[in-house]
Design an enzyme around this catalytic site. Sequence first.
Site, PDB file in Angstrom:
ATOM      1  N   GLY A   4       0.807  -1.224   0.000  1.00 68.53           N
ATOM      2  CA  GLY A   4       0.000   0.000   0.000  1.00 68.53           C
ATOM      3  C   GLY A   4       0.838   1.272   0.000  1.00 68.53           C
ATOM      4  O   GLY A   4       0.607   2.200  -0.776  1.00 68.53           O
ATOM      5  N   ARG A   5       1.855   1.317   0.856  1.00 72.73           N
ATOM      6  CA  ARG A   5       2.665   2.544   0.959  1.00 72.73           C
ATOM      7  C   ARG A   5       3.657   2.695  -0.200  1.00 72.73           C
ATOM      8  O   ARG A   5       4.407   3.675  -0.248  1.00 72.73           O
ATOM      9  CB  ARG A   5       3.361   2.596   2.323  1.00 72.73           C
ATOM     10  CG  ARG A   5       4.154   1.360   2.680  1.00 72.73           C
ATOM     11  CD  ARG A   5       4.537   1.348   4.156  1.00 72.73           C
ATOM     12  NE  ARG A   5       5.186   0.117   4.568  1.00 72.73           N
ATOM     13  CZ  ARG A   5       4.551  -0.987   4.957  1.00 72.73           C
ATOM     14  NH1 ARG A   5       3.238  -1.025   4.964  1.00 72.73           N
ATOM     15  NH2 ARG A   5       5.231  -2.049   5.335  1.00 72.73           N
TER      16      ARG A   5
HETATM   17  O1  F6P Z   1      -4.067  -0.170   8.023  1.00 73.70           O
HETATM   18  C1  F6P Z   1      -2.884   0.058   7.335  1.00 73.70           C
HETATM   19  C2  F6P Z   1      -3.079  -0.153   5.879  1.00 73.70           C
HETATM   20  O2  F6P Z   1      -3.216  -1.507   5.595  1.00 73.70           O
HETATM   21  C3  F6P Z   1      -1.955   0.446   5.063  1.00 73.70           C
HETATM   22  O3  F6P Z   1      -0.861  -0.363   4.975  1.00 73.70           O
HETATM   23  C4  F6P Z   1      -2.640   0.717   3.777  1.00 73.70           C
HETATM   24  O4  F6P Z   1      -1.916   1.612   2.988  1.00 73.70           O
HETATM   25  C5  F6P Z   1      -3.943   1.278   4.267  1.00 73.70           C
HETATM   26  O5  F6P Z   1      -4.242   0.505   5.411  1.00 73.70           O
HETATM   27  C6  F6P Z   1      -5.091   1.234   3.299  1.00 73.70           C
HETATM   28  O6  F6P Z   1      -5.379  -0.055   2.872  1.00 73.70           O
HETATM   29  P1  F6P Z   1      -6.260  -0.317   1.597  1.00 73.70           P
HETATM   30  O7  F6P Z   1      -5.584   0.296   0.420  1.00 73.70           O
HETATM   31  O8  F6P Z   1      -6.373  -1.806   1.500  1.00 73.70           O
HETATM   32  O9  F6P Z   1      -7.606   0.324   1.839  1.00 73.70           O
END
Ligand code: F6P
Length: 552
Positions: A269-270
């Site tokens: 995600g990051r």
């Molecule tokens: O809760 C942390 C996290 O999993 C992050 O690593 C990620 O970027 C964010 O939540 C959003 O997750 P998603 O893109 O699955 O909604």
Amino acid sequence: MPDCTELNVWGELVAHQKVMRAVSMRTLFSGDTERFQQFSLMVGGIFLDYSKHLVNVETMNLLMTLARESGVTEATRAMFNGEKINTTENRAVLHTALRASQCAGRDVLVDGKAVLPQISEVLSHMRTFTQHVRDGHWLGYTGRRITDVVNIGIGGSDLGPAMVTQALRPYWQTGLTAHFVSNVDPSHIVETLAKVQAETTLFIVASKSFGTPETLLNAQVARQWLLEQAQDEKAVARHFVAVSTHTEKVKAFGIDAANMFGFWDWVGGRYSVWSAVGLSVALMVGMDRFEQLLAGACEMDAHFLTAPLDQNMPVIMALLGIWYNDFWGAQCHAVFPYDQYLARFPAYLQQLDMESNGKGVSRNGKAVRCTTGPVVWGEPGTNGQHAFYQLLHQGTRLIPVDFLAAAESRRPLGHQHETLLANCFAQSKALMLGKTAEEVEIELRASGLSGEVLQALLPHKVFPGNRPSSTLLYRKLDPYTLGALICLYEHKVFVQGVIWQINSFDQWGVELGKQLAVSIEQDLLESGHTLAHDASTNGLIELFHALRDGGE
Ligand code: F6P
């Protein structure tokens, strides 16, 4: 692989730090006219000056040995080759592949499948779609052009695109405005919807998992708001697109799979702004510029993969961070962009660094023996100077700083840009030089003070100096340079994780709070039943009910 603290060089660095504690940067500079040339390098349009650090040649040699003996080169190859280095999630880590096509990077296989063709398919979908929105072929339900793009996402599905979109503000298409909704606090979505019109707004629901409650709640509100005005389910297809790895969940939400931009579980995600998560960026600045962003990152990738460790910018930055974090006891790392367009860069780096390296267990499941990821924070200059720089200059903590600045302003105005940069360079100089008691005394005497009054004031005006900083200087904040800059920090964080022997690519630490919130929310929604939490949590829930219901 032995724990990093068991490597011989770790002990040598501990001993070397004791020597360096007695060394002043003033002396290092006066004893070496080549210091600036020796401790600086340029990559991808970014110049790194790391001469204002508590290091000499021996320090850098020892740190390079640490990198070598920790297997940084081998780990880097493993990542680029698509090996499943995210062991707790059994995933490859291939955000580097997302930009490989921009500089003839080679393809890799994940589970026997080549990744580049999949990436280029999504990029071409993004190109067609963004062109249609930007040139007015894609219209809202009343036949009007899209004027507002609202990205609904959180964490990596928000911070990356929000930071990059803001950084590239000068390249936005006239007539298009971007908005970002992340917080589950209803104020965020409500205030955003108040600024836009349903018939001209495009919502991007960005969520890798498509299961993040904050995002789904906000997306439902937006969908309902649209339908109240459009009174026609068909409008959803004109106004909602999704970015996700989960087609089924996207369809279940009511977004047509044809309006979905996919990515893959090997993109964290990051690390996802380079994927379709960057759709809002591409809409605002155009696909060509989005690809320039990827190209800048690709140049940094190639550098990171091939440059020798001692001339490798991400490696050097990582090692300097480890030097202060593990050998000088620094608790945090500050990032100050003297570039208003990078105002969200520190927040972006917080997730990148702290979610990646905020770990206390090593890859083999044992508790780490070193200190891992620092607290990352920052604000744009010159604002910080009038807020917290006091502590940097005269406080008791050692806080290594990264200063970031462009030589060319995106909005030139008189000599204001020179004023901005003068402040930036002055701060790193002041942190390094400080001001001695002798220098203060001369100044105070010149201002007419003497005797007891002078002596009483003098210690308050002394600056210890010897405080380390890097300066990253680039010509201007264009998409290419920004891509290289983000990528630089990604690899810095990676190298540190390798040396600390942690998995930088999972994030189990965010799960517990999420789990507990589910049962607490039930107790907030329904009052009057027995609470089964700890006394503090029970007390807070009871007080919430009392306050909300107009009691004490
Ligand atoms: O809760 C942390 C996290 O999993 C992050 O690593 C990620 O970027 C964010 O939540 C959003 O997750 P998603 O893109 O699955 O909604």
